[in-house]
Write a protein that holds these residues in place. Structure first.
Motif, PDB file in Angstrom:
ATOM      1  N   ASP A 132      86.581  30.084  54.796  1.00 26.32           N
ATOM      2  CA  ASP A 132      87.542  29.070  55.240  1.00 26.32           C
ATOM      3  C   ASP A 132      86.950  27.662  55.227  1.00 26.32           C
ATOM      4  OD1 ASP A 132      89.689  30.895  55.853  1.00 26.32           O
ATOM      5  OD2 ASP A 132      88.529  31.524  57.597  1.00 26.32           O
ATOM      6  N   LEU A 140      91.396  23.443  59.525  1.00 25.87           N
ATOM      7  CA  LEU A 140      91.318  23.741  58.096  1.00 25.87           C
ATOM      8  C   LEU A 140      92.021  22.626  57.343  1.00 25.87           C
ATOM      9  CD1 LEU A 140      92.250  27.538  57.934  1.00 25.87           C
ATOM     10  CD2 LEU A 140      90.056  26.529  57.342  1.00 25.87           C
ATOM     11  N   VAL A 156      91.124  27.678  62.452  1.00 26.24           N
ATOM     12  CA  VAL A 156      91.291  29.005  61.865  1.00 26.24           C
ATOM     13  C   VAL A 156      91.585  30.066  62.934  1.00 26.24           C
ATOM     14  CG1 VAL A 156      88.824  29.556  61.922  1.00 26.24           C
ATOM     15  CG2 VAL A 156      90.259  30.599  60.202  1.00 26.24           C
ATOM     16  N   GLN A 184      94.366  31.606  60.584  1.00 22.66           N
ATOM     17  CA  GLN A 184      93.655  32.289  59.508  1.00 22.66           C
ATOM     18  C   GLN A 184      94.508  33.374  58.867  1.00 22.66           C
ATOM     19  OE1 GLN A 184      90.388  35.182  60.299  1.00 22.66           O
ATOM     20  NE2 GLN A 184      89.124  33.739  59.122  1.00 22.66           N
ATOM     21  N   ARG A 227      95.680  32.855  54.955  1.00 19.86           N
ATOM     22  CA  ARG A 227      95.141  33.779  53.947  1.00 19.86           C
ATOM     23  C   ARG A 227      96.240  34.551  53.230  1.00 19.86           C
ATOM     24  NH1 ARG A 227      89.261  36.168  55.957  1.00 19.86           N
ATOM     25  NH2 ARG A 227      88.189  34.145  55.955  1.00 19.86           N
TER      26      ARG A 227
END
Length: 348
Positions: A128, A181, A291, A316, A320
């Motif tokens: 990440d 992020l 994240v 996260q 993803r």
């Protein structure tokens, strides 16, 4: 009804306006977030010289030979480096495309916040928060880093405005973005020599998608191509006003607000003129959140008439699943609400 992207001057939040001036900005942002999900902002304070440096860097990198650019590719799970034409399909991030082929003809280069950006946080995931890949282009790293810093400042100013507009403490976003992020994606919509792309009616620069995180800050050429989905199912051309940045909300904010604020579907279809795509450039700064932040609907956005639409999810997990669709061709099975909007639009 005519589609319109509101223009909001955020100067009172950048240079220190009065309480009444900031309140007026927050009201305007709140209205835009509820009705359109896209906003043009002026008064953002990004110096013209920094934007000029970004433009020169985009031109310098994408002007390289394709073989050279391909040396800066990274694996799909690493959201850094170069993405050549037809290596992604943004609509797969919504689970829309039935085939797994990668359709989007844009090329891109990504840089992002690394673990080194957040020395106060231990053990950040190297996927990440991966290190950046810097191309051997004169002035690229300092110029892009300078713009990255300015865009990050604008994004955090916007979350202050969001907090005021939603009537919550600004510490709410601060606690969820202290190791955010953040990714800057520089896009080039053209056909570089040596690429296998056919100019036909189905040509897509960037497929239908919503952005993934809290907020996106977009610099773009004033060239046709960006289209935003209206509430009536129509696709509408959008170009920034002179000196303005475009802002749109991401899925995280839609989840937080129980879709009272809109994560608006958009796509890019640059015009084909005399068999040639008119070149278009953009740079999207994605402010996605920590994240490990758990995204749950705000209590004030839920009542008996409006129950929570989404289950809690971490940033996260959400990001993803989206990236697996767009970059690795894995159809996202968790985006039913977004994909339904695409399928009901004028595209189908």
């Amino acid at each position: 009804m005519t589609f319109h992207v509101p223009l909001v001057d955020i100067t009172p939040y950048v240079t220190g306006g009065t309480g009444a001036e900031r309140a007026a900005v927050a009201r305007a942002i709140d209205d835009a977030c509820r009705t359109v999900g896209f906003i043009q902002i002026t008064g953002h304070g990004v110096p013209a010289a920094v934007i000029a440096g970004l433009e020169a860097s985009i031109d310098g990198f994408f002007g390289l030979d394709l073989d050279v650019k391909n040396t800066y590719r990274t694996p799909p799970e690493i959201n850094r480096g170069y993405s050549p034409p037809k290596s992604e399909s943004l609509s797969l991030s919504l689970g829309v495309e039935q085939a797994s082929r990668m359709n989007d003809f844009f090329e891109a280069f990504n840089v992002g916040a690394t673990a080194a950006h957040y020395p106060h946080v231990a053990h950040l995931d190297p996927i990440d928060y991966a290190d950046n890949v810097w191309p051997d282009v004169a002035g690229f790293e300092p110029a892009v880093s300078a713009y990255f810093g300015e865009a990050a400042r604008v994004a955090r100013t916007l979350t202050d405005i969001f907090a005021d507009a939603l009537g919550i403490d600004r510490a709410f976003f601060d606690a969820r973005t202290d190791h955010s992020l953040d990714v800057l994606r520089m896009n080039n919509y053209a056909l570089p020599p040596g690429t296998d792309v056919t100019l036909d009616g189905d040509l897509i620069g960037m497929g239908e998608h919503t952005d993934y995180g809290i907020v996106t800050v977009l610099w773009a050429d004033r060239v046709a191509g960006l289209q935003v989905l209206g509430s009536d199912g129509s696709w509408n051309d959008v170009q920034p006003a002179e000196g303005a940045l475009l802002v749109n909300l991401g899925d995280v904010t839609a989840r937080l607000t129980n879709e009272q604020w809109m994560s608006t579907l958009h796509r890019v279809k640059p015009p084909v003129i005399d068999g040639t795509i008119r070149r278009r450039r953009s740079a999207a700064f994605f402010h996605d959140g920590n994240v490990d932040a758990l995204i749950e609907t705000l209590p004030q956005c839920v009542d008996p008439q409006h129950p929570a639409i989404y289950e809690p999810v971490t940033v996260q997990e959400h990001i993803r699943a989206k990236l697996a669709g767009s970059r690795a061709g894995v159809r996202n099975e968790t985006a039913d609400r977004e994909s339904a909007r695409v399928l009901s639009s004028d595209r189908y």
